[in-house]
Enzyme design. Sequence first.
Site, PDB file in Angstrom:
ATOM      1  CB  CYS A 152     -61.281 -30.981  12.716  1.00 18.11           C
ATOM      2  SG  CYS A 152     -62.972 -30.511  13.067  1.00 18.11           S
ATOM      3  CG  HIS A 153     -57.332 -31.717  13.598  1.00 18.90           C
ATOM      4  ND1 HIS A 153     -58.404 -31.926  14.407  1.00 18.90           N
ATOM      5  CD2 HIS A 153     -56.804 -30.541  13.969  1.00 18.90           C
ATOM      6  CE1 HIS A 153     -58.527 -30.917  15.257  1.00 18.90           C
ATOM      7  NE2 HIS A 153     -57.574 -30.055  15.011  1.00 18.90           N
ATOM      8  N   GLY A 154     -57.963 -33.357   9.063  1.00 20.34           N
ATOM      9  CA  GLY A 154     -57.608 -34.085   7.856  1.00 20.34           C
ATOM     10  C   GLY A 154     -57.454 -35.580   7.992  1.00 20.34           C
TER      11      GLY A 154
ATOM     12  CE1 TYR B 296     -56.894 -27.260  17.645  1.00 19.65           C
ATOM     13  CE2 TYR B 296     -56.418 -25.932  15.709  1.00 19.65           C
ATOM     14  CZ  TYR B 296     -57.158 -26.913  16.340  1.00 19.65           C
ATOM     15  OH  TYR B 296     -58.158 -27.554  15.642  1.00 19.65           O
ATOM     16  NE  ARG B 300     -53.754 -27.426  13.416  1.00 20.32           N
ATOM     17  CZ  ARG B 300     -54.335 -26.627  12.547  1.00 20.32           C
ATOM     18  NH1 ARG B 300     -55.527 -26.904  12.109  1.00 20.32           N
ATOM     19  NH2 ARG B 300     -53.722 -25.544  12.119  1.00 20.32           N
TER      20      ARG B 300
END
Lengths: 188, 428, 253
Positions: A152-154, B296, B300
């Site tokens: 998903c986000h590494g 989003y 991130r």
Amino acid sequence: MADSMAPQMAQAAPGDTPGTTKRDFLMLTTAAFAAVGVGGIVWPFVSSMAPARDVLALASTEVDISPIAAGQSVTVMWRGKPVFVRNRTEEEVREARAVPLSELKDPATDESRVKKDNWLVVVGVCTHLGCVPLGQKPTDAKGDYNGWFCPCHGSHYDTSARIRRGPAPSNLLVPDYAFTSDTMIRIG
Amino acid sequence: MAIGLHDSDVKNPVLRWIDQRLPVITMMQKEYGTFPTPRNFNYFWNFGALAVITLTIMILTGVFLAMSYTAHTAHAFESVERIMRDVNYGWLIRYVHMNGASMFFIVVYIHIYRGMYYGSYKAPRELLWILGVVIFLLMMATAFLGYVLPWGQMSFWGATVITNLFSAFPLIGPEIVTWLWGGFSVDNPTLNRFFSLHYLLPFVITGVVFLHVAALHVTGSNNPLGIEPKGPQDTLPFHPYYTVKDSVGMVAYFAVFAFLVFFMPNYLGHPDNYIPANPLVTPAHIVPEWYFLPFYAILRAVPDKLGGVLMMFGSIMVWFALPWLDTSKVRSMRFRPVARIFFFLWVISFFVLMYVGGKPAEQPYVIIAQLATAYYFLWFLVILPLLGKFERTLPLPESIAAAVLGPKASTGGGPLPAAATAKPMEKA
Amino acid sequence: MKLLKALAVAAAVAASSPALAAGEAPAPPNARFGFNSFFGSFDRAAQQRGFQVYKEVCAACHGMRLLSYRNLLDLGLSEPAVRSIAASVNVQDGPNDEGQMFERPARLSDRFRSPFPNEQAARAGNNGALPPDLSVIVKARHDGANYVRALLTGYVEPPAGVTVAPGMHYNEYFPGHQIAMPNVLNDGQVEFADGTRATVDQMARDVTTFLAWAAEPEMEQRKQMGVKILIFLAILGGLVYATKRKMWAAVKH
């Protein structure tokens, strides 16, 4: 709060109009009492959204680990979440133990995370935002530290499932578990 | 007239009887009939009405979908496909609802950009703007909850990722998440409460929309010039002038909407949501719906979990402070040559974030997201407050009528008069 | 962009590091399916042949649990034909008066019978891999129809240096390239009633057409309705705009 106390204390002081302070005090007491009632009404609604008794009852699960060969993993469900049970190779154990704690984002020794050297049991939920990391299947990407990799986000986890790189704040959680025999573990 | 009855002008005896006792007809006449409206609206002023229309469509289709939907993890996916296959016109109602969410966000984003460009948030319309931001937040919540209901892979993992955001808060974070889920993972209790809340929130939105419109009718509308109407020569009655102009926009809007629904209904969706939810397999790339992508991407862009969550919430919270962050006296960016350029850069940063939000969390997307996030906040927190002090604005017209009817009606129609763009920028 | 992606993949493969994107596959070629165009509809004959391919080949492993036998009437098959297709399959019903479950021939209203009773049985019968349900497969993949066709015809020898895990097969278009499903289509495998030659490409095209219909059975009705509504809106738009012009004619704005 300080304001509400003031008339109450003033009641004893002579010279005030006793009627007013008494009325204020009564009003405040009534309001406070009513507030308790409102709180009492709200609580059942808030509480009803917390896990229900049948959900809480699904506490533990048993896993037969005898079919898991060295270097293999299985995923079992526990409380609706995957738990990774991995029979680590000696190489992987060595790798996990060779890392100095200073290099870890969430320092924990490998010894503190296992009950038997080769068996690693962790909740397979990334501590970032709850995805299931890859690395259980031989064909999966295992990340840069040969453990697990969250797509998903590494986030990269090592062979002790400790966070090494990426946005996850902490290591994969070790659930409460116990070896009920040499080939059985009970999770939860 | 009897004592206590409203003094009604309505001629029809039945309607008059009603209006005397509950003056709704008088009110409609005042607020939507003769209501004095600036005469110089452009088509960007259609989008408020379009948003109301879309809200109505969403509630209507949603109520009918709920008649055939089953909120249970074992049945939700199939019940949606049953709607698509077996319920008469079920596919139509569902595709309208599904694409309606996207259309709603398109309309509301344009509505927001319009408010920003023409300074509609400035005094005395601060509360009007704040209510609008509240509506936007409620819309985001509703859209998120609704996306979970078909119980596909993206539904499940989107719900997991978003609810886990709350675990970032120290101490009570994990407890909050368990409470939100009603269990130890996103599961049947979660789906049920999401359905309940998804049905509830649109009516809350409707309530806030009423407040939003009520506040609008106290201050009156802003307009492309950003100067208040000074008299009857500056305004037109809302009906028929703006009812008919809104109708033009509405038909054009329906055409776009229909094109999406009938010819590319799944274009804005994600194929993974046609895979039933599987708690053991996370899809390779989790992406939220397109309208959440900018936020989003901000989440991130920050390598720290709590920091990312705070930045993401902050990126919308900062909108609440916009009326006070913008220190300029001039509303419309037609007369703010420098602010206009930085504002367009901000819109671009928003779209850049939208683009990288849909890409995997790898380089170079991470660094692009960080740069765009930085500019996003820089615009609100630094550039806008400073511009009010240093920008030299263009002279404002004396009145709307003077600008529209005057001998030299110089302020062309478009939002970007060509003459005013290039030079003043160098001063900034 | 594509070049960058290709380079990134090449670099990842060369360094044999775990590719973050979990194995990019090339974009499937555009097979120019008629139904993919704006006003296109399904080719009935191809749908029927595709159903035959599904029934004789795919159905051994893949279920289509969202479809019922009655849906086959949409393919242009006659009702007796569909009834006999249904009746050739036994489905579970019950419990009967004795409280036992029993099997009976399927009726029009029954769902397609799945080859496995549950996911675990499907995995056990397929070396641990789960053959996905095909009901909405075309909607559930990027560029669905082109992808499915490409996958079915994408079995090639693995390039030098790539070892294929036991029980896996190399496919050009599968993400990660290693797929548990073997190549199932061979020339002449099924015999089409309409005399069409059953080449691998023909069968892949036909079954993809069938699957595309299964995923979006409403598509033809949807497009027809869309055309009517857009025409209606165009006329209405003209009228409303003319009205607006007329109404605003006297006002400078």
